[in-house]
Design a protein around this motif. Structure first.
Motif, PDB file in Angstrom:
ATOM      1  N   ILE A   1       0.843  -1.198   0.000  1.00 38.93           N
ATOM      2  CA  ILE A   1       0.000   0.000   0.000  1.00 38.93           C
ATOM      3  C   ILE A   1       0.876   1.246   0.000  1.00 38.93           C
ATOM      4  O   ILE A   1       0.643   2.197  -0.767  1.00 38.93           O
ATOM      5  N   ASN A   2       1.913   1.231   0.848  1.00 39.94           N
ATOM      6  CA  ASN A   2       2.816   2.378   0.945  1.00 39.94           C
ATOM      7  C   ASN A   2       3.544   2.621  -0.372  1.00 39.94           C
ATOM      8  O   ASN A   2       3.747   3.771  -0.785  1.00 39.94           O
TER       9      ASN A   2
ATOM     10  N   ALA B   1       4.720  10.428  -5.532  1.00 40.11           N
ATOM     11  CA  ALA B   1       6.013  10.868  -6.053  1.00 40.11           C
ATOM     12  C   ALA B   1       5.847  11.683  -7.324  1.00 40.11           C
ATOM     13  O   ALA B   1       6.694  12.521  -7.655  1.00 40.11           O
ATOM     14  N   ARG B   2       4.752  11.442  -8.044  1.00 39.51           N
ATOM     15  CA  ARG B   2       4.464  12.229  -9.252  1.00 39.51           C
ATOM     16  C   ARG B   2       3.888  13.600  -8.904  1.00 39.51           C
ATOM     17  O   ARG B   2       3.944  14.517  -9.718  1.00 39.51           O
ATOM     18  N   LEU B   3       3.323  13.725  -7.694  1.00 42.69           N
ATOM     19  CA  LEU B   3       2.700  14.980  -7.272  1.00 42.69           C
ATOM     20  C   LEU B   3       3.619  15.806  -6.373  1.00 42.69           C
ATOM     21  O   LEU B   3       3.590  17.042  -6.409  1.00 42.69           O
TER      22      LEU B   3
ATOM     23  N   VAL C   1      -5.688   6.964   2.141  1.00 44.98           N
ATOM     24  CA  VAL C   1      -6.826   7.772   1.704  1.00 44.98           C
ATOM     25  C   VAL C   1      -6.585   9.248   1.996  1.00 44.98           C
ATOM     26  O   VAL C   1      -6.737  10.115   1.111  1.00 44.98           O
ATOM     27  N   VAL C   2      -6.194   9.553   3.227  1.00 47.49           N
ATOM     28  CA  VAL C   2      -6.070  10.958   3.638  1.00 47.49           C
ATOM     29  C   VAL C   2      -4.940  11.664   2.905  1.00 47.49           C
ATOM     30  O   VAL C   2      -5.119  12.781   2.388  1.00 47.49           O
ATOM     31  N   SER C   3      -3.764  11.046   2.847  1.00 48.88           N
ATOM     32  CA  SER C   3      -2.629  11.710   2.191  1.00 48.88           C
ATOM     33  C   SER C   3      -2.884  11.928   0.704  1.00 48.88           C
ATOM     34  O   SER C   3      -2.523  12.980   0.150  1.00 48.88           O
ATOM     35  N   THR C   4      -3.512  10.956   0.061  1.00 47.78           N
ATOM     36  CA  THR C   4      -3.796  11.096  -1.367  1.00 47.78           C
ATOM     37  C   THR C   4      -4.817  12.201  -1.621  1.00 47.78           C
ATOM     38  O   THR C   4      -4.643  13.028  -2.535  1.00 47.78           O
ATOM     39  N   VAL C   5      -5.864  12.230  -0.812  1.00 51.77           N
ATOM     40  CA  VAL C   5      -6.897  13.266  -0.980  1.00 51.77           C
ATOM     41  C   VAL C   5      -6.311  14.655  -0.749  1.00 51.77           C
ATOM     42  O   VAL C   5      -6.559  15.593  -1.529  1.00 51.77           O
ATOM     43  N   VAL C   6      -5.517  14.796   0.304  1.00 53.28           N
ATOM     44  CA  VAL C   6      -4.921  16.107   0.601  1.00 53.28           C
ATOM     45  C   VAL C   6      -3.969  16.531  -0.510  1.00 53.28           C
ATOM     46  O   VAL C   6      -3.966  17.700  -0.937  1.00 53.28           O
ATOM     47  N   ALA C   7      -3.153  15.597  -1.010  1.00 54.85           N
ATOM     48  CA  ALA C   7      -2.203  15.934  -2.077  1.00 54.85           C
ATOM     49  C   ALA C   7      -2.912  16.322  -3.371  1.00 54.85           C
ATOM     50  O   ALA C   7      -2.465  17.223  -4.091  1.00 54.85           O
TER      51      ALA C   7
ATOM     52  N   ILE D   1      -0.403  14.997   7.428  1.00 51.11           N
ATOM     53  CA  ILE D   1      -1.810  14.802   7.802  1.00 51.11           C
ATOM     54  C   ILE D   1      -2.202  13.332   7.621  1.00 51.11           C
ATOM     55  O   ILE D   1      -2.971  12.771   8.410  1.00 51.11           O
ATOM     56  N   GLY D   2      -1.667  12.691   6.602  1.00 50.51           N
ATOM     57  CA  GLY D   2      -1.932  11.266   6.407  1.00 50.51           C
ATOM     58  C   GLY D   2      -1.437  10.431   7.575  1.00 50.51           C
ATOM     59  O   GLY D   2      -2.116   9.507   8.036  1.00 50.51           O
TER      60      GLY D   2
END
Length: 749
Positions: free
Chosen positions: A28-29, A37-39, A162-168, A180-181
């Motif tokens: 998952i990580n 890494a792309r963002l 979920v949280v880190s991806t949404v925030v990014a 935050i993730g």
């Protein structure tokens, strides 16, 4: 289940869940990293590296090793849990305050910008959330209940994802998304511990009661402090001498090679420590556990390191993109470092488990002394590449020191390592011979995506070679993998794979003689017109898995008629000692080059080939040294099936001269569960009738058996054990024929 399987089986079963947990989190990580890494940029990961460096620094200094001390204690730990939980909570609050007040100084030290400094100041929330978790989760580790740890950790990892991806994606594509993730991850993990163990700890200030834990914990405390510096000192130097971007490159280059080996190392450390504690007084068990751990680590670390060494650039370009190409050179250097780190991880839990944590402490102290000058000058002169080279040099020196200390404790002969080393190095060398000629062609004419597929093919080639070489030895990675697969209950799947199958010669030995003390000549007494032994042989011939039948009789002239019967039926026979039945059976098996023995006694003419085949399957599926349906007795006496390897009986032959062991062939095996892996399969439903005797010992037994054959043969020439049971249940008066007969003991003939 036999008691000897307890710790090993429980370690494997719990290790399964720990491994699933770590691999799930790593996968998952990795996926999240490939996306983020792309963002994000390397400097964002550098900031998060600083966050965990600082929180781990204070946690190490303020944690006196109470948790490890509780795990090491064999007695009940409940009386200490509330006090330890209170201590951890107060410690985390103090940590948060210190980090908040020192945030600006930390930011200047690591060359951070103001928005990044705020993340540092708030990072003290992470240890607070962690300490709010349920202290009773320590029992999960103590009792090897890693299934619960799996749910705790994966729930937190999913929250981070979920949280880190949404925030990014929608709020801030910066280090804040990662931070935050992690807050979400720690919060969800803490909540999950109470769901898994719904007992709430209470505030307890009985800190004086913790003194009893400090004797062991002081070494762990010192080791924790050293662990921080030894794990983080390189990052401190990189962060200080370079910048957040360089630290981001370095931390990712260091972490990626451990993607596969870290789950293995974590498994061996956590599960291995708990398992070693349970057998800490048994050197042979510790040696066995060490060699299996070594097999696993070598199996994974060497090929993965070679993969990164040869194809690291292509992997980074395909998965991360061009802005991350700065990690390629340090990534390749760390691929070698990873081998030494992994092998040291195999040994360190042994030192702690046997009550010698001071050894790990002293090794870490050496690392603390030699690391600063090596890293400082390497980074000064070679920058990022120098940091990676310094890590390799330090790891190699510590590996040598660890091996020197381990040798005096494990006391293993060098030959014990040959199967592991030869299997892995041979497979790696063979794969490299295939890979190197194609390497230059692929990189010159083909795309990185095609090369990526080629890497997968090389992995499959490595596995094939590993198993082909490993099957030549009696131990090593191949056998360790098979053993683990068996303990996990996956044998029924892997036995369909040709690599895992090996045709064994299965031989049924029939012990038969004419001089029985209670019923002389019984094996040739007629049952429905044919000798009892002939009836037994014709029923045994119907087995799907028995390759050869051998009659194991004696050299006595009285047993010549048995030999004549065997010759007439075209059955192999072997003549040996009358009193040494074990030697006679072993000789019979060796006379036809048997691998596996199915032991049958001549007084069981009703032997059921279906039960024999079931016994053989039970033996192979469970990968044991002895499989039988007689411990405890559950089938009617006379349907006995015992299966074991010739090599086990050969070993027993050398170990014992006790008359009981020599008369009763498998007696020594099933009475030494600490030496042999035993498996018992018991009767189900109507088969369960342990009081029923359908064996041939006395005249009453003969009358009953003859009646059974005369009644069932006209109906079904291949009647089963179940048909015998149903006949006797429907005709209970038949049981009166041998109701006076008592089961003989092992020394009776």
């Amino acid at each position: 289940m036999p008691k000897e399987a307890g710790v090993y089986n429980k370690s494997i079963q719990s290790g399964k869940w720990f491994m699933i947990s770590i691999i799930s989190q790593r996968l998952i990580n990795l996926v999240v990293f490939f996306v983020l890494a792309r963002l994000l940029f390397p400097q964002d990961y550098g900031v998060i590296t600083v966050v965990f460096t600082i929180t781990n620094f204070l946690d190490s200094f303020l944690t006196p090793g109470f948790g490890a001390a509780l795990l090491q204690k064999k007695e009940n730990i409940d009386e200490h849990l509330n006090t330890v939980w209170t201590f951890e909570l107060l410690k985390s609050i103090l940590t948060a305050v210190v980090i908040f007040l020192a945030g600006n100084y930390i930011g200047r030290f690591f060359k951070l910008i103001p928005s990044q400094v705020l993340i540092i100041k708030l990072s003290g929330l992470l240890p607070i959330l962690s300490s709010l978790g349920n202290i009773y989760q320590l029992k999960f580790f103590k009792e090897l209940e890693y299934k619960k740890i799996f749910f705790r950790d994966v729930s937190g990892q999913l929250a981070y994802t979920v949280v880190s991806t949404v925030v990014a994606l929608f709020v801030s594509p910066t280090a804040w998304a990662l931070f935050i993730g992690y807050l979400a991850s720690y919060f969800v993990s803490a909540i999950t511990t109470y769901v898994l163990y719904p007992v709430f700890p209470r505030i307890s200030t009985r800190f004086s009661s913790l003194k009893s834990l400090f004797g062991y914990g002081k070494w762990v405390y010192g080791q924790n402090i050293l662990d921080f510096f030894t794990v983080s000192i390189d990052k401190i130097f990189v962060g200080r001498l370079l910048d957040p971007t360089g630290l981001g490159f370095y931390s990712r280059a260091k972490d990626l090679p451990s993607t596969i080996t870290a789950p293995i190392g974590g498994l061996l450390n956590r599960v291995g420590f708990s398992a070693y504690v349970k057998v800490q007084d048994r050197l042979d068990k510790i040696q066995e556990g060490f060699l299996k751990s070594l097999d696993i680590m070598l199996l994974v670390s060497i090929p993965f390191s070679l993969l990164l060494l040869f194809e690291g650039g292509s992997i980074v370009h395909v998965l991360l993109g061009s802005k991350w190409m700065g990690i390629v050179v340090p990534l390749k250097i760390f691929s070698t470092t990873n081998i030494f780190v992994g092998l040291m991880g195999v040994v360190s839990p042994i030192f702690n488990a046997i009550g010698k944590p001071d050894i790990n402490f002293k090794i870490k102290m050496v690392q603390l002394i030699i690391s600063p000058p090596i890293f400082y000058f390497a980074i000064k002169f070679l920058n990022l590449r120098g940091a990676a080279i310094a890590s390799l040099a330090v790891s190699l020196l510590l590996f040598i020191l660890t091996i020197v200390r381990a040798r005096s404790i494990l006391k293993l002969d060098k030959k014990k390592f040959y199967p592991s080393v030869v299997s892995v190095l041979g497979a790696s060398l063979g794969t490299s011979i295939v890979a190197l000629p194609a390497h230059f062609f692929f990189h010159k004419f083909l795309s990185n995506y095609v090369i990526f597929i080629w890497v997968v093919v090389l992995g499959l080639i490595y596995l094939v070679l590993l198993f082909l070489i490993g099957k030549k030895f009696s131990s090593g990675p191949y056998h360790t993998v098979r053993s683990i697969i068996n303990e996990l209950g996956w044998s029924k799947f892997t036995n369909k794979i040709p690599w895992f199958r090996k045709k064994k010669k299965i031989v049924a030995t029939i012990e038969a003689r004419m001089t029985s003390s209670r019923l002389p000549g019984k094996v040739l007494m007629p049952l429905a017109g044919r000798p009892s032994l002939e009836r037994l042989i014709e029923r045994l011939k119907r087995s799907k898995y028995v390759d050869v039948i051998v009659v194991a009789t004696t050299v006595n002239k009285a047993d010549d008629p048995i030999v004549s019967l065997a010759e007439r039926l075209g059955i192999n026979y072997f003549r040996g000692s009358e009193s040494d039945v074990l030697g006679r059976v072993l000789g019979a098996a060796r006379s036809v080059q048997a691998d596996i023995i199915v032991e049958v006694t001549g007084d069981c003419p009703l032997v059921d080939h279906d039960l024999v085949d079931q016994g053989i399957k039970e033996f192979f599926i469970n990968d044991v040294d002895y499989s039988a349906n007689i411990i405890p007795v559950s089938y009617p006496i006379g349907f006995d099936v015992q299966v074991f390897p010739v090599q086990v009986l050969a070993e027993v032959d050398k170990l014992t001269n006790d008359p009981l062991d020599r008369v009763h062939v498998s007696y020594y095996i099933y009475n030494h569960p600490e030496r042999y892996r035993l498996h018992s399969w018991t009767a189900k439903d109507d088969y369960y009738w342990p009081e029923l005797r359908v064996t041939l010992d006395e005249k009453g037994d003969y009358l009953l058996l003859n009646e059974i054959f005369e009644r069932l043969l006209p109906i079904n020439n291949d009647f089963t054990a179940m048909e015998v049971i149903q006949l006797l249940k429907n005709n209970p008066k038949l049981l009166e024929l041998n109701q006076y007969v008592k089961q003989k003991d092992a020394l009776q003939g």
